[in-house]
Design an enzyme around this catalytic site. Structure first.
Site, PDB file in Angstrom:
ATOM      1  N   ARG A 298       0.831  -1.041   0.039  1.00  0.00           N
ATOM      2  CA  ARG A 298       0.142  -0.089   0.075  1.00  0.00           C
ATOM      3  C   ARG A 298       0.812   1.288  -0.154  1.00  0.00           C
ATOM      4  O   ARG A 298       1.800   1.258   0.890  1.00  0.00           O
ATOM      5  CB  ARG A 298      -0.791  -0.006   1.367  1.00  0.00           C
ATOM      6  CG  ARG A 298      -2.136  -0.924   1.235  1.00  0.00           C
ATOM      7  CD  ARG A 298      -2.658  -1.047   2.560  1.00  0.00           C
ATOM      8  NE  ARG A 298      -1.993  -1.355   3.345  1.00  0.00           N
ATOM      9  CZ  ARG A 298      -2.044  -1.123   4.725  1.00  0.00           C
ATOM     10  NH1 ARG A 298      -3.129  -0.545   5.191  1.00  0.00           N
ATOM     11  NH2 ARG A 298      -1.298  -1.556   5.724  1.00  0.00           N
TER      12      ARG A 298
ATOM     13  N   GLY B 291      21.617  10.577  -3.549  1.00  0.00           N
ATOM     14  CA  GLY B 291      22.996  10.913  -3.886  1.00  0.00           C
ATOM     15  C   GLY B 291      23.423  12.327  -3.547  1.00  0.00           C
ATOM     16  O   GLY B 291      24.317  12.824  -4.206  1.00  0.00           O
TER      17      GLY B 291
ATOM     18  N   HIS C  33      19.735  22.496  -4.114  1.00  0.00           N
ATOM     19  CA  HIS C  33      20.676  23.114  -5.256  1.00  0.00           C
ATOM     20  C   HIS C  33      20.104  21.897  -6.293  1.00  0.00           C
ATOM     21  O   HIS C  33      19.692  20.968  -5.908  1.00  0.00           O
ATOM     22  CB  HIS C  33      21.988  23.216  -4.913  1.00  0.00           C
ATOM     23  CG  HIS C  33      22.682  21.734  -4.696  1.00  0.00           C
ATOM     24  ND1 HIS C  33      22.446  21.145  -3.509  1.00  0.00           N
ATOM     25  CD2 HIS C  33      23.248  21.041  -5.282  1.00  0.00           C
ATOM     26  CE1 HIS C  33      23.035  19.878  -3.490  1.00  0.00           C
ATOM     27  NE2 HIS C  33      23.620  19.940  -4.679  1.00  0.00           N
TER      28      HIS C  33
END
Ligand SMILES: [Zn+2]
Ligand SMILES: [Zn+2]
Length: 338
Positions: free
Chosen positions: A23, A158, A165
């Protein structure tokens, strides 16, 4: 029953694993009250620390207070360098090119704790205009073959710096992944005389079970053969091969559409880590009738494991129809986007 679905464009197969379906709420991150300061003295992207970054290449001014809203700067730790030329060196079976390229950072706000989902639409429009401005300038450089604009939000996506930014990387070559996809789109155009994306968008709008939202100029949807839960694409409704072709009215609409989708993910799934990327035609294919640019948003809710690495096939435990329904139902307060 589980189902295998083929992506119309990449031709990759994915497994929609309804048996182990989760779900949407089970994927949501528990809300941890984490307080992030709006200003961090040691952060090079925070206001007042402008001298800690390389000189900026673009500034979107703030509202009359002499400060900035968005800054674009060269990446201090660039993957590629402007200081060389893309000379090819071919030695027997080895091919190399000197590492020419452009790697820039778009600092999206002065506020260290801000997130795109919670910005005003006008602020997001400022970020998109900065993207377009750099995209337009760099596209004119004959040494550049392809430009990727992307954002990494959160550690699982990452990112190495917390301050909001995004990045732009311009490369002297086109990757084989992009080339192969273009080949598929071109072949489709040759066979059917129509852009495969325009056709898909029309089908999805007429059968809207995977549509998250449709605005005047854009449509946000969960791809039919979505490889990961809540992967969301935003397509311009007008045929355009390149992001550089976007009009001023479309930028305004895209800022609202992108911010709304990100806010639905933020509030619906507990601020998940995500990547978004602009998939646009390489400079050499501007004006192409067979390719259609789009924004791809990939929340990082699951991890790539052995099966995906070994087979190149993804298992998606949230059917895109359920993900779309869930996102449609996430109600946003008046504060968001005000
Ligand atoms: Zn900061
Ligand atoms: Zn199209």
């Amino acid at each position: 029953m589980p189902e295998l679905r083929q992506n119309f464009f990449t031709k990759e197969w994915v497994i929609i694993a309804t048996e182990r379906a989760k779900r949407p709420k089970d994927l949501a991150r528990p809300q941890v009250a984490k307080s992030v300061a709006s200003h961090v003295d040691s952060c090079p992207f925070c206001a007042g620390n402008e001298d800690k970054t390389p000189p900026e290449v673009l500034r979107v001014p703030g509202n009359g207070n002499g400060l900035w809203q968005v800054r674009v700067i060269p990446n201090k730790f660039a993957a590629l360098s402007r200081e060389c030329q893309p000379n090819r060196i071919i030695h027997r079976s080895r091919r190399t090119i000197e590492g020419f390229g452009v790697h820039e950072v778009i600092v999206e706000t002065q506020d260290h704790a801000q997130s795109t989902a919670l910005m005003s639409d006008a602020h997001v429009a400022g970020i998109l205009r900065a993207y377009k401005s750099r995209y337009d300038v760099l596209s004119l450089d004959p040494r550049i073959a392809h430009i990727t604009i992307f954002k990494n939000h959160g550690i699982d996506a990452g990112t190495s710096l917390e301050h909001p930014h995004s990045q732009l990387v311009a490369t002297p070559v086109i990757s084989s992944q992009v080339r192969n996809r273009f080949q598929v789109a071109l072949q489709h155009y040759d066979d059917f005389g129509q852009c495969m994306f325009c056709q898909m968008i029309e089908e999805e709008i007429s059968e809207p079970c995977r549509v998250v939202l449709a605005s005047e100029f854009f449509v946000a949807l969960e791809p039919f053969a979505s490889g990961t839960p809540f992967c969301t694409h935003i397509y311009p409704r007008r045929h355009m091969a390149s992001f550089g072709d976007i009009s001023a009215a479309e930028v305004t609409d895209l800022s609202r559409t992108l911010r709304t989708v990100l806010a639905k993910l933020h509030f619906g799934l507990g601020n998940p880590d995500f990547n978004y990327t602009l998939r646009s035609a390489p400079a050499e294919s501007f004006g192409a009738k067979y390719f259609h640019w789009y924004v791809s948003i990939i929340p990082r809710l699951t991890r790539v494991a052995g099966f995906e690495l070994g087979s190149g096939m993804f298992i998606n435990t949230v059917p895109p129809e359920s993900a779309a329904e869930f996102l449609r139902e996430v109600k946003l307060g008046l504060a968001a986007g005000a």
